[in-house]
Design an enzyme around this catalytic site. Structure first.
Site, PDB file in Angstrom:
ATOM      1  N   LYS A  14     -21.750  17.923   7.111  1.00 61.79           N
ATOM      2  CA  LYS A  14     -20.692  18.415   7.983  1.00 61.79           C
ATOM      3  C   LYS A  14     -20.258  17.394   9.029  1.00 61.79           C
ATOM      4  O   LYS A  14     -19.087  17.341   9.403  1.00 61.79           O
ATOM      5  CB  LYS A  14     -21.160  19.694   8.690  1.00 61.79           C
ATOM      6  CG  LYS A  14     -20.098  20.372   9.538  1.00 61.79           C
ATOM      7  CD  LYS A  14     -18.894  20.754   8.700  1.00 61.79           C
ATOM      8  CE  LYS A  14     -17.829  21.429   9.557  1.00 61.79           C
ATOM      9  NZ  LYS A  14     -16.603  21.694   8.784  1.00 61.79           N
ATOM     10  N   SER A  20       0.840  -1.194   0.000  1.00 64.02           N
ATOM     11  CA  SER A  20       0.000   0.000   0.000  1.00 64.02           C
ATOM     12  C   SER A  20       0.880   1.251   0.000  1.00 64.02           C
ATOM     13  O   SER A  20       1.618   1.489  -0.942  1.00 64.02           O
ATOM     14  CB  SER A  20      -0.976  -0.032   1.174  1.00 64.02           C
ATOM     15  OG  SER A  20      -2.098   0.779   0.897  1.00 64.02           O
TER      16      SER A  20
END
Length: 302
Positions: free
Chosen positions: A174, A122
């Site tokens: 949000k 990764s």
């Protein structure tokens, strides 16, 4: 009696003055001293080794970047080997290490070789793609080309214990990642777009680093891990071997004659007053950092 008392008071005053003078003198000298974060073994060597071990986070990543820059600027260091034993970590810091390697290669014209240890997956593979050559052991674990964005929710548990969360927000998305409830469809769609954008960046980096068309990378970029031998057969690494072979490849790229000599960093052992103060500040900051840090995009093999 008074005279004796005056003598004792005088001794105490002088002692306090001397201690204060020594203390502030040491601090002044340390302030004038150059930063000594790194000391080195193998002085007189010509290949600088950067060790990227464990999870790639801000602390380990910044240290790696500073060392890459130090080797790049050093006139005695002719090449750099990045020794990777990491399953990756944060996206942004992995990208910054990648950029630091690029600067060393193109701004300072220093060959950089990646050497894979047990794991270079990764984010570990991401930074390897910045190098001129990639060397892997046949049994190294690499690949895991993909992105993960993960957070926990405790909605069911909170209901059982009678705990709730009230949120007042401006912006429908949000409070995405709120642990007190499941994601909405809109939030999942937004996060998916973020993850996919970061994924495309990863795939492009691999394609550029391996000199392949991006369409050749997509079949390999499903998060799968490969052994070093498999990665070699798939064209994801250049050479099979260990750290010694990586040093030899770096020496060849830098036209170093004779035996390549590696220089390793290690942390200085002397502890100064600034180290103690810095450690104390770091300990105080840790709880705050954990509170304000939310879910993160990760190039991480789990």
């Amino acid at each position: 009696m008074a005279k004796r008392r005056d003598i004792i008071v005088g001794i105490v005053i002088v002692t306090v003055f001397v201690v204060a003078f020594v203390f502030f003198g040491v601090m002044f000298v340390e302030m004038l001293s150059p930063e000594g974060e790194f000391e080195f073994t193998g002085m007189g060597g010509n290949i600088g080794v950067v060790e990227v071990y464990g999870v790639i986070d801000e602390d380990s990543g910044r240290r790696a970047i500073r060392l890459i820059e130090k080797w790049a600027e050093s006139g005695s260091i002719k090449a750099i080997v990045v020794h990777i034993n990491s399953g990756g970590g944060g996206v942004a810091i992995s990208q910054e290490i990648y950029d630091a390697i690029h600067r060393a290669r193109f701004d300072y014209e220093k060959p950089v070789v990646a050497s894979m240890a047990s794991v270079a997956a990764s984010g570990g593979y991401y930074i390897a793609c910045a190098c001129d050559r990639v060397v892997a052991n046949p049994g190294s674990l690499t690949g895991s080309i993909g992105v993960i964005f993960q957070f926990h929710t405790f909605e069911g548990l909170m209901e059982k214990v009678g705990v709730g969360t009230e949120t007042i927000k401006a912006g429908e998305l949000k409070d995405v990642g709120n642990y007190s409830r499941s994601m909405t469809a809109e939030e999942e769609l937004m996060l998916k777009s973020v993850v996919m954008d970061t994924y495309e960046q990863f795939v492009q980096v691999v394609a550029d680093g391996r000199g392949k068309d991006i369409e050749e990378i997509y079949p390999l970029a499903d998060g799968s891990v490969f052994t070093g031998l498999q990665a070699y057969n798939l064209g994801l690494v250049d050479t099979l071997g260990g750290l010694n072979e990586a040093l030899e490849v770096a020496a060849d790229l830098a036209n170093i004659s004779g035996e390549p000599r590696a220089v390793y960093p290690y942390e200085r052992k002397n502890v100064t007053i600034f180290d103690l103060l810095g450690s104390a500040a770091s300990l105080l900051a840790q709880p705050v950092n954990k509170v304000i840090s939310g879910p993160q995009l990760m190039y991480l093999y789990q």
